[in-house]
Scaffold this motif. Sequence first.
Motif, short mmCIF file in Angstrom:
data_model
loop_
_atom_site.label_atom_id
_atom_site.label_comp_id
_atom_site.label_asym_id
_atom_site.label_seq_id
_atom_site.Cartn_x
_atom_site.Cartn_y
_atom_site.Cartn_z
N SER A 33 -4.13 0.05 7.68
CA SER A 33 -5.21 0.14 6.70
C SER A 33 -6.14 1.31 6.99
O SER A 33 -6.88 1.75 6.11
CB SER A 33 -6.02 -1.16 6.69
OG SER A 33 -6.53 -1.43 7.98
N MET A 40 0.84 -1.20 0.00
CA MET A 40 0.00 0.00 0.00
C MET A 40 0.87 1.25 0.00
O MET A 40 2.06 1.18 0.33
CB MET A 40 -0.94 -0.01 1.21
CG MET A 40 -0.25 0.00 2.55
SD MET A 40 -1.42 -0.26 3.92
CE MET A 40 -1.76 -2.02 3.75
N PRO A 76 -2.85 -5.43 6.40
CA PRO A 76 -3.74 -4.33 6.76
C PRO A 76 -3.82 -4.06 8.26
O PRO A 76 -4.03 -2.93 8.69
CB PRO A 76 -5.11 -4.78 6.23
CG PRO A 76 -4.79 -5.78 5.17
CD PRO A 76 -3.52 -6.45 5.58
N ASP A 77 -3.64 -5.13 9.07
CA ASP A 77 -3.79 -4.93 10.51
C ASP A 77 -2.47 -4.57 11.21
O ASP A 77 -2.43 -4.43 12.43
CB ASP A 77 -4.40 -6.17 11.17
CG ASP A 77 -3.54 -7.41 10.96
OD1 ASP A 77 -2.61 -7.36 10.12
OD2 ASP A 77 -3.81 -8.43 11.62
#
Length: 163
Positions: free
Chosen positions: A62, A1, A16-17
């Motif tokens: 995220s 990302m 994401p976490d």
Amino acid sequence: MKLDVNGATHEVDATPDMPLLWVIRDLLNLTGTKFGCGMAQCGACTVHLDGKAVRSCQLPVSAVGDHAVTTIEGIGKTPEGTKIQQAWLALDVVQCGYCQSGQIMSATALLTRTPNPSDADIDAAMSGNICRCGTYVRIREAIHQAATGTPAGLQVIVDGSPA
Ligand code: FES
């Protein structure tokens, strides 16, 4: 990302976490932001998200999205961050230093939204940043100095005579 950190876009390979703190420290090698309690209770991991102080140890990467992240490495590029850092140096605020990145981030967020804060404003804004060395009095004075350009009353504490 992709993440906007200190004005530059970074591409990171993170789940994401993953907490933002570990992305900043381990993937971007910006180690000025510290791990303290890991429970968003001590303030050592404070960074800015669009200028607001947040605890990066409990914020999943995220959740950052397109918001601008600023860390202690970038805060000196802002006018308020410069004033806070200069006052920190002038008043020798730091003791062991571990908490101080977080303190400076919270103080800068305060000064940005409240240019001339009262003692009560400072206490409210800084209450989530714990300092085991007890530098709270110097932190408060440094925020006043950053706001006004003049030290307020520290002399009394330092040598016992009126300022
Ligand atoms: Fe040591 Fe704050 S300066 S914990």
